[in-house]
Design a protein around this motif. Structure first.
Motif, PDB file in Angstrom:
ATOM      1  N   VAL A 472       0.907  -1.212  -0.034  1.00 50.84           N
ATOM      2  CA  VAL A 472       0.046  -0.088   0.054  1.00 50.84           C
ATOM      3  C   VAL A 472       0.969   1.276  -0.045  1.00 50.84           C
ATOM      4  N   ALA A 473       0.331   2.441  -0.189  1.00 54.03           N
ATOM      5  CA  ALA A 473       1.056   3.559  -0.244  1.00 54.03           C
ATOM      6  C   ALA A 473       1.184   4.292   1.393  1.00 54.03           C
ATOM      7  N   ARG A 474       2.411   4.505   1.389  1.00 51.40           N
ATOM      8  CA  ARG A 474       2.667   5.165   2.841  1.00 51.40           C
ATOM      9  C   ARG A 474       2.984   6.687   2.543  1.00 51.40           C
ATOM     10  N   PRO A 475       2.509   7.473   3.096  1.00 54.81           N
ATOM     11  CA  PRO A 475       2.968   9.061   2.936  1.00 54.81           C
ATOM     12  C   PRO A 475       4.403   9.359   3.263  1.00 54.81           C
ATOM     13  N   ASP A 476       4.857  10.010   2.226  1.00 57.53           N
ATOM     14  CA  ASP A 476       6.168  10.468   2.304  1.00 57.53           C
ATOM     15  C   ASP A 476       6.413  11.915   2.010  1.00 57.53           C
ATOM     16  N   PRO A 477       7.286  12.697   2.925  1.00 59.29           N
ATOM     17  CA  PRO A 477       7.343  14.003   2.794  1.00 59.29           C
ATOM     18  C   PRO A 477       8.160  14.512   1.479  1.00 59.29           C
ATOM     19  N   LYS A 478       9.164  13.957   0.910  1.00 62.04           N
ATOM     20  CA  LYS A 478       9.706  13.966  -0.265  1.00 62.04           C
ATOM     21  C   LYS A 478       8.948  13.739  -1.784  1.00 62.04           C
ATOM     22  N   TRP A 479       8.575  12.338  -1.511  1.00 62.27           N
ATOM     23  CA  TRP A 479       7.885  11.791  -2.845  1.00 62.27           C
ATOM     24  C   TRP A 479       6.421  11.859  -2.842  1.00 62.27           C
ATOM     25  N   THR A 482       5.230   6.451  -0.846  1.00 56.40           N
ATOM     26  CA  THR A 482       6.142   5.307  -1.335  1.00 56.40           C
ATOM     27  C   THR A 482       5.482   4.186  -0.901  1.00 56.40           C
ATOM     28  N   PRO A 483       5.779   3.020  -1.709  1.00 52.84           N
ATOM     29  CA  PRO A 483       5.326   1.552  -1.476  1.00 52.84           C
ATOM     30  C   PRO A 483       5.856   1.018   0.029  1.00 52.84           C
ATOM     31  N   CYS A 484       4.744   0.509   0.742  1.00 51.62           N
ATOM     32  CA  CYS A 484       5.007   0.026   2.221  1.00 51.62           C
ATOM     33  C   CYS A 484       4.595  -1.450   1.893  1.00 51.62           C
ATOM     34  N   ALA A 485       5.354  -2.496   2.264  1.00 53.56           N
ATOM     35  CA  ALA A 485       4.806  -3.938   1.991  1.00 53.56           C
ATOM     36  C   ALA A 485       4.740  -4.368   3.530  1.00 53.56           C
ATOM     37  N   LEU A 513      10.534  -0.004  -5.274  1.00 53.99           N
ATOM     38  CA  LEU A 513      11.214  -0.577  -4.264  1.00 53.99           C
ATOM     39  C   LEU A 513      10.184  -0.494  -3.108  1.00 53.99           C
ATOM     40  N   PRO A 514       9.942  -1.464  -2.427  1.00 55.57           N
ATOM     41  CA  PRO A 514       9.191  -1.055  -0.992  1.00 55.57           C
ATOM     42  C   PRO A 514      10.214  -0.501  -0.174  1.00 55.57           C
ATOM     43  N   ARG A 515       9.747   0.830   0.427  1.00 54.54           N
ATOM     44  CA  ARG A 515      10.867   1.392   1.555  1.00 54.54           C
ATOM     45  C   ARG A 515      10.744   1.014   3.019  1.00 54.54           C
ATOM     46  N   HIS A 516       9.639   0.173   3.182  1.00 56.09           N
ATOM     47  CA  HIS A 516       9.418  -0.306   4.417  1.00 56.09           C
ATOM     48  C   HIS A 516       8.660  -1.639   3.937  1.00 56.09           C
ATOM     49  N   VAL A 517       9.159  -2.787   5.047  1.00 61.64           N
ATOM     50  CA  VAL A 517       8.571  -4.214   5.037  1.00 61.64           C
ATOM     51  C   VAL A 517       8.219  -4.333   6.489  1.00 61.64           C
ATOM     52  N   ILE A 518       6.872  -4.722   6.584  1.00 60.17           N
ATOM     53  CA  ILE A 518       6.168  -4.821   8.026  1.00 60.17           C
ATOM     54  C   ILE A 518       5.748  -6.417   8.030  1.00 60.17           C
ATOM     55  N   PHE A 519       6.388  -7.301   9.073  1.00 66.75           N
ATOM     56  CA  PHE A 519       6.043  -8.559   9.063  1.00 66.75           C
ATOM     57  C   PHE A 519       4.849  -8.672  10.038  1.00 66.75           C
ATOM     58  N   GLY A 520       3.788  -9.819   9.649  1.00 67.09           N
ATOM     59  CA  GLY A 520       2.968 -10.166  10.686  1.00 67.09           C
ATOM     60  C   GLY A 520       1.937 -10.607   9.598  1.00 67.09           C
ATOM     61  N   GLU A 521       0.657 -11.153  10.391  1.00 72.34           N
ATOM     62  CA  GLU A 521      -0.351 -11.682   9.600  1.00 72.34           C
ATOM     63  C   GLU A 521      -1.238 -10.665   9.276  1.00 72.34           C
ATOM     64  N   LYS A 532      -7.047  -4.211   2.463  1.00 69.35           N
ATOM     65  CA  LYS A 532      -5.860  -3.196   2.717  1.00 69.35           C
ATOM     66  C   LYS A 532      -6.235  -1.885   3.036  1.00 69.35           C
ATOM     67  N   TYR A 533      -7.474  -1.544   3.167  1.00 69.52           N
ATOM     68  CA  TYR A 533      -7.729  -0.154   3.766  1.00 69.52           C
ATOM     69  C   TYR A 533      -7.317  -0.211   5.327  1.00 69.52           C
ATOM     70  N   ILE A 534      -7.243  -1.375   5.809  1.00 64.08           N
ATOM     71  CA  ILE A 534      -6.587  -1.596   7.247  1.00 64.08           C
ATOM     72  C   ILE A 534      -5.107  -1.232   7.317  1.00 64.08           C
ATOM     73  N   LEU A 535      -4.422  -1.704   6.110  1.00 66.21           N
ATOM     74  CA  LEU A 535      -3.144  -1.875   5.943  1.00 66.21           C
ATOM     75  C   LEU A 535      -2.877  -0.238   5.784  1.00 66.21           C
ATOM     76  N   ARG A 536      -3.616   0.388   4.749  1.00 65.37           N
ATOM     77  CA  ARG A 536      -3.222   1.989   4.548  1.00 65.37           C
ATOM     78  C   ARG A 536      -3.192   2.775   5.833  1.00 65.37           C
ATOM     79  N   GLU A 537      -4.265   2.403   6.768  1.00 68.65           N
ATOM     80  CA  GLU A 537      -4.402   2.930   8.119  1.00 68.65           C
ATOM     81  C   GLU A 537      -3.073   2.912   8.759  1.00 68.65           C
ATOM     82  N   ARG A 538      -2.607   1.638   8.880  1.00 67.11           N
ATOM     83  CA  ARG A 538      -1.574   1.207   9.619  1.00 67.11           C
ATOM     84  C   ARG A 538      -0.069   2.011   9.031  1.00 67.11           C
ATOM     85  N   ALA A 539      -0.044   1.907   7.856  1.00 64.85           N
ATOM     86  CA  ALA A 539       1.180   2.591   7.022  1.00 64.85           C
ATOM     87  C   ALA A 539       0.993   4.098   7.426  1.00 64.85           C
ATOM     88  N   ARG A 540      -0.039   4.691   7.413  1.00 60.84           N
ATOM     89  CA  ARG A 540      -0.069   6.153   7.834  1.00 60.84           C
ATOM     90  C   ARG A 540       0.332   6.242   9.062  1.00 60.84           C
TER      91      ARG A 540
END
Length: 546
Positions: A472-479, A482-485, A513-521, A532-540
């Motif tokens: 999903v997308a993760r907010p990034d101040p520069k870009w 960016t992709p968050c996996a 390329l994913p800039r962040h990788v988060i592990f879990g179920e 994905k809406y839950i993951l977008r919230e977590r990424a934010r």
């Protein structure tokens, strides 16, 4: 249109025109194969004569309670024999069947009951924990009929005025029932997942249900008397219309309350299962089953899956386990699957990576879908068939919903321009096959460049330690973003964030390329789709563990 010799004295009359309806499929099966087993559930066996008898009893009892054309009968049921009976008995009265998602919370169930104006609720004892609170204080409380399944021995209580078997016993198995006066009449109501606001009520008609059921026969290669294992929830798009499909070919429904690898292998071995449908999570259960859970299969089994294309490693594992996988695509609004990755025999000779590229495509339209295209959502022009130019996947035809119940604004938006807009972005290849690139809301725009989350997920899936991945997308101040996996690892496997990013580096352009990788179920819906809406919230929020 001008008057021709073919327009004179050749009228549409009862003898040469009848409304299409899947209800006739059961009528025929019961007359032609009355003693063939229609339903297997634990130790229970019911023939097609039994199924027809019980469906007519249900219709008769519903009519006695005043249920008629245009009324809603809601059901909150597991994959039990009663669910099959409701797919016939309810529409035999002219009423509309609303199959409720058993994974919803009480508030969502209450919304569906009130919005759909349900007059009767048939509910399984297992779901009393959500049905009870949903019914509390309802101004127009529906009549509640309880199903107490002998195969369920868990917690729960009865909530209603009477039990399902007593309700059927009062019905007349010889009572007349009628086809709809118009095949455009509603047959079922299915609520979308409602990940953004209240769910939308998708309305199906008899014509579409009859055609999609036939489309499943053709697309799935169902010969006479197939044996079908139910892992797909029947509340989801009316089980992709397979409750009606199986009557066309007098197939056997093998019921399964809980999807477990041991139970699936046991039932497939005992009953000679030929077909099943399932989400990617079901494939994972099958290929990751232990030796103790597995049973030798008497034949290869046809497995139909939707959602994201199966990774190459999963396809190989399924083939080795005895399954032939067909990739389908559709939406609640298209009665379930309406697009198939129709496989060409000569593709078998391709190199593994080329075969995987072919398998990754959603494919071409079902025989019963009139049109499928990828179009520019603004100009409505068809995009070039170059496999690169992205547009919105659109459909039109008889297996597209009537519209959204009590929501003309949403219906108008969905059909704007004369096509059903799926909201999925994709490309069209030179051979006409469609391939999804993302949901419109899932495209990641990084530094002005569009990144397909599916493309990044596919690269991650190829890593031997990865069981599941969602990007999903993760907010990034520069870009900008960016992709968050978010990644689930296989049991016993190990991989670090850097390992996976470096793995992707050899497979993706650097900006993808994913800039962040988060592990879990990964959080999933009841049908196995990643939320994905839950993951977008977590990424934010900075990437809390999944």
């Amino acid at each position: 249109m001008g008057d021709t010799i073919y327009d004179r004295d050749l009228d549409r009359v009862a003898a040469n025109y009848q409304p299409l309806s899947p209800l006739l499929y059961l009528d025929r099966a019961a007359r032609v194969f009355p003693e063939h087993v229609a339903v297997i559930h634990g130790g229970l066996r019911r023939t097609y004569a039994d199924l027809y008898d019980r469906a007519r009893r249900l219709a008769s009892s519903l009519k006695a309670r005043g249920i008629a054309r245009g009324d809603t009968v809601a059901v909150l049921l597991a994959n039990t024999p009663e669910m099959v009976e409701c797919h016939y008995g309810v529409p035999m009265t002219g009423a509309v069947l609303n199959t409720l998602n058993t994974r919803l919370d009480a508030a969502a169930i209450r919304f569906c009951l009130e919005h759909g104006e349900a007059k009767i609720l048939i509910t399984d004892r297992e779901f009393s924990r959500i049905a009870g609170p949903a019914l509390e204080g309802m101004e127009k409380r529906p009549l509640v009929i309880d199903v107490d399944d002998l195969e369920y021995d868990g917690p729960g209580e009865t909530l209603g005025e009477l039990g399902y078997e007593a309700f059927l016993a009062a019905g007349d198995p010889e009572a007349d029932w009628a086809l709809p006066a118009d095949e455009w009449d509603a047959i079922s109501l299915n609520y979308t997942s409602g990940t953004t606001g209240d769910p939308k009520g998708v309305v199906y008609h008899h014509r579409g249900a009859a055609l999609l059921a036939l489309g499943n026969v053709v697309t799935g290669g169902l010969g006479q008397h197939p044996v079908y294992l139910w892992t797909l929830p029947m509340f989801h798009c009316n089980g992709w219309c397979f409750p009606w499909t199986l009557s066309v070919v007098a197939g056997t429904h093998v019921r399964l309350r809980q999807v477990r690898s041991e139970a699936m292998y046991r039932l497939m071995a005992e009953h000679g299962v030929t077909h099943l449908c399932g989400a990617p999570v079901v494939m994972q259960l099958l290929i990751n089953a232990s030796d103790a859970e597995r049973r030798p299969l008497p034949r290869r089994v046809s497995f139909f899956t939707a959602a994201a294309p199966p990774p190459e490693a999963v396809l190989a594992g399924m083939s080795e386990a005895g399954f032939d996988v067909t990739h389908l695509y559709g939406l609640t609004e298209s009665y379930g699957p309406a697009v198939v990755n129709a496989w060409h025999a000569d593709w078998d000779a391709l190199a593994a990576d080329q075969r995987a590229a072919k398998k990754a495509r959603q494919g071409v339209r079902y025989p019963v879908l009139e049109a499928l295209d990828v179009r520019d959502p603004e100009t409505m022009e068809s995009v070039p068939a170059d496999g690169k130019t992205m547009g919105e996947v659109m459909m039109r035809g008889n297996v597209v919903m009537r519209g959204y119940l009590k929501n003309p604004k949403a219906t108008e938006a969905a059909f704007k321009g004369g096509w059903f807009r799926t909201g999925d972005l994709g490309v069209k290849h030179p051979d006409g096959y469609v391939q999804l690139k993302d949901r419109s809301k899932d495209i990641i725009i990084s530094g002005g460049e569009n990144i397909s989350s599916i493309e990044v997920e596919d690269a991650l899936f190829k890593h031997p330690a990865v069981a599941a991945a969602a990007v999903v997308a993760r907010p990034d101040p520069k870009w900008g973003e960016t992709p968050c996996a978010f990644v689930e690892l296989k049991p016993g496997a190990n991989a670090s964030e850097n390992d996976l990013i470096q793995w992707c580096r050899g497979r993706l352009a650097s900006y993808k390329l994913p800039r962040h990788v988060i592990f879990g179920e990964l959080p999933k819906t009841s049908t196995g789709k990643v939320q994905k809406y839950i993951l977008r919230e977590r990424a934010r929020e900075g990437g809390k563990e999944a």
